[in-house]
Design a protein around this motif. Structure first.
Motif: not given
Length: 76
Positions: A61, A64-65, A68-69, A71-72
């Motif tokens: 977590e 990758f959090t 992920g943010k 990439i978003e």
């Protein structure tokens, strides 16, 4: 006592599985089997001894959090 019982079970599992792998010369499978058995045994002993252990999901977590943010943000 629980640790001794666990050790007996691990030895039994190894004694049942390893000879066949050795007889059939399945060296890679024997290596993977040994690695998985030792990993499971280590985790079981840690749990029996009630030692606080780092949860691998928490590590993933944390890694990758932010990814992920990012990439978003790139995709929006």
């Amino acid at each position: 006592m629980e640790t001794a019982g666990l050790f007996v079970i691990i030895v039994i599992i190894g004694a049942l599985e390893a000879p066949r792998l050795i007889k059939e010369k399945m060296w890679k499978e024997l290596g993977v089997f040994s690695l998985l058995l030792l990993t499971g045994a280590t985790l079981a002993i840690v749990m029996i001894m009630d030692i606080t252990f780092l949860n691998p999901v928490k590590v993933l977590e944390k890694v990758f959090t932010p990814v992920g943010k990012w990439i978003e943000q790139v995709l929006t």
